[in-house]
Design an enzyme around this catalytic site. Structure first.
Site, PDB file in Angstrom:
ATOM      1  N   ARG A 228       0.842  -1.179   0.000  1.00  0.00           N
ATOM      2  CA  ARG A 228       0.000   0.000   0.000  1.00  0.00           C
ATOM      3  C   ARG A 228       0.886   1.241   0.000  1.00  0.00           C
ATOM      4  NH1 ARG A 228      -2.977  -3.172  -1.536  1.00  0.00           N
ATOM      5  NH2 ARG A 228      -5.111  -3.665  -0.857  1.00  0.00           N
ATOM      6  N   GLU A 257      -3.250   7.995  -4.186  1.00  0.00           N
ATOM      7  CA  GLU A 257      -3.506   7.081  -5.300  1.00  0.00           C
ATOM      8  C   GLU A 257      -4.916   7.301  -5.823  1.00  0.00           C
ATOM      9  OE1 GLU A 257      -3.861   2.324  -5.712  1.00  0.00           O
ATOM     10  OE2 GLU A 257      -1.938   2.994  -4.888  1.00  0.00           O
ATOM     11  N   HIS A 276      -0.956   0.385  -9.829  1.00  0.00           N
ATOM     12  CA  HIS A 276      -1.553  -0.637  -8.954  1.00  0.00           C
ATOM     13  C   HIS A 276      -2.084  -1.823  -9.770  1.00  0.00           C
ATOM     14  CE1 HIS A 276      -3.529  -1.041  -4.721  1.00  0.00           C
ATOM     15  NE2 HIS A 276      -3.147  -2.218  -5.200  1.00  0.00           N
TER      16      HIS A 276
END
Length: 319
Positions: A228, A257, A276
C-alpha cells in the site's frame, strides 16, 4: 442460504465454486457494478469485494464475506460488518504475480533498462555505462505474508542474502536468512541493497518508510513497494531520488492514489511507477487462485469447519 459471488470468474471457475456449494442454486454471480441493495439484503455469504465497504450496511443477513483482495481496508472499520459476520481475505492468491512484478522492476533498474527504453524511443544508440548486479545483494523484505515470502524465496534462489521483517517474529521461514521484528528496522535499513515492501494499509503501517528512515539507506539502495502506498512518505522518497541519495524506486502503489499528474516523482531519476496493477487480474493465474480459495472456504463454511484467512478486525491481519 443465499451466496453472492462478485469477481469476473470464467465459466470453468464458476463451475469450481458451484461444485463446492451444497446447493448450486443458492449461488448468484453478479459483478460489483450490478449489485443492488436488494441483492445484498438477501445474502448470507458474499464471495468477493463490493464497490464500497459501506454497501454492507444493506447486507443485514450477512454471516461471512470473503474478499478477493489480500488487503482489507475499509472492511475492518467498526460498524461496517453487520453483527458478528466473519471477514476473510485472499492471502495466497497474489504471491506469484506480485513477486514477479517486483523482480521485473528490480532487474529493469539494476540493468538500466528504463534508460535504454527512453533511448530507444529517441532512436539514440548510447551506452549508459556500468550496471548493477543482483546476485550477492542484501534484500530487506518488510512484510512476510504470501507476497513478501514469495519475493524473498525468489531473491534467495538468485544468490541474495534475504532479511525478513515482520510484525510478530515467530519461526523463521526458509525464504529468509535472518528474521527480525519491526523494532529492528532502523538498524537493518543501512545494510539493504534492496528494500521490498508488501505491507497492508492500516495505521500501524503508515509511513513505515518515512523521511528519517529513507535517509538511512545507502546510495545503492532500490526501494520496491507493492503493498500500500501509505507505507512510504512519497514526497521524501521523491526528494531522495532527485538528490541521488538512493539508486531507484519502483512503486506499484502510491500515496495519494491515483498519483496526481503534477507529482514530481513521476519524472524522478530511477523511478518506475505502475498504476496498482501488479496484483489484480492482470495475471490469469491470480483469478484461478482466488477461485480455489473461494471454493475451499465455501466448502469449509457449509461443513461448519474453521475458515482459512480469518481477519482480526482490530489489526486487519489474518489471525
Amino acid at each position: 442460504m443465499k451466496i453472492l459471488v462478485t469477481p469476473p470468474f470464467t465459466e470453468e471457475q464458476k463451475r469450481k465454486i458451484c461444485s463446492a456449494a451444497v446447493n448450486a442454486g443458492d449461488l448468484r454471480f453478479c459483478l460489483k457494478k450490478d449489485i443492488t441493495p436488494d441483492i445484498l439484503k438477501e445474502a448470507e455469504v458474499i464471495l468477493g469485494n463490493l464497490e464500497s465497504p459501506e454497501q454492507l450496511q444493506a447486507a443485514e443477513n450477512l454471516k461471512w464475506i470473503q474478499l478477493n483482495n489480500a488487503g482489507t481496508e475499509g472492511y475492518c472499520t467498526p460498524g461496517i460488518l453487520p453483527g458478528d459476520a466473519l471477514l476473510t481475505n485472499a492471502t495466497g492468491a497474489y504471491g506469484l504475480a506480485i513477486s514477479e512484478h517486483m523482480m521485473a522492476c528490480l532487474f529493469m533498474l539494476r540493468k538500466k533498462l528504463d534508460l535504454y527504453y527512453v533511448n530507444q524511443l529517441a532512436c539514440r544508440w548510447k551506452s549508459e555505462g556500468h550496471v548493477g548486479v543482483i546476485q550477492g545483494s542484501t534484500v530487506l523484505v518488510i512484510g512476510l505474508g504470501d507476497i513478501g515470502t514469495s519475493f524473498a524465496a525468489k531473491m534467495k534462489a538468485l544468490g541474495c542474502r534475504t532479511i525478513g521483517v515482520k510484525r510478530r517474529v515467530g519461526d523463521k521461514p526458509e525464504a529468509v536468512d535472518e528474521l527480525y521484528g519491526m523494532e529492528e528496522l532502523d538498524n537493518l535499513l543501512p545494510r539493504a541493497d534492496v528494500v521490498a515492501m508488501s505491507l497492508p494499509g492500516n495505521p500501524s503501517t503508515y509511513h513505515v518508510l518515512n523521511r528519517e528512515r529513507i535517509a538511512l539507506l545507502s546510495s545503492n539502495a532500490i526501494v520496491l513497494n507493492a503493498g500500500r502506498g501509505t507505507a512510504i512518505d512519497t514526497d521524501a522518497l521523491s526528494d531522495a531520488l532527485y538528490e541521488g541519495k538512493i539508486a531507484g524506486a519502483a512503486l506499484d502503489v502510491t500515496d495519494p492514489e491515483p498519483l496526481p499528474a503534477e507529482h514530481p516523482i513521476w519524472k524522478a531519476p530511477g523511478a518506475i511507477i505502475t498504476p496498482h496493477i501488479s496484483g489484480g487480474y492482470a495475471l490469469p493465474e491470480t483469478l484461478q487462485q482466488i477461485a480455489e480459495i473461494f471454493a475451499d472456504n465455501l466448502r469449509r463454511y457449509q461443513a461448519g469447519e474453521p475458515l482459512k484467512n480469518v481477519i482480526d478486525l482490530e489489526t486487519g491481519y489474518c489471525k
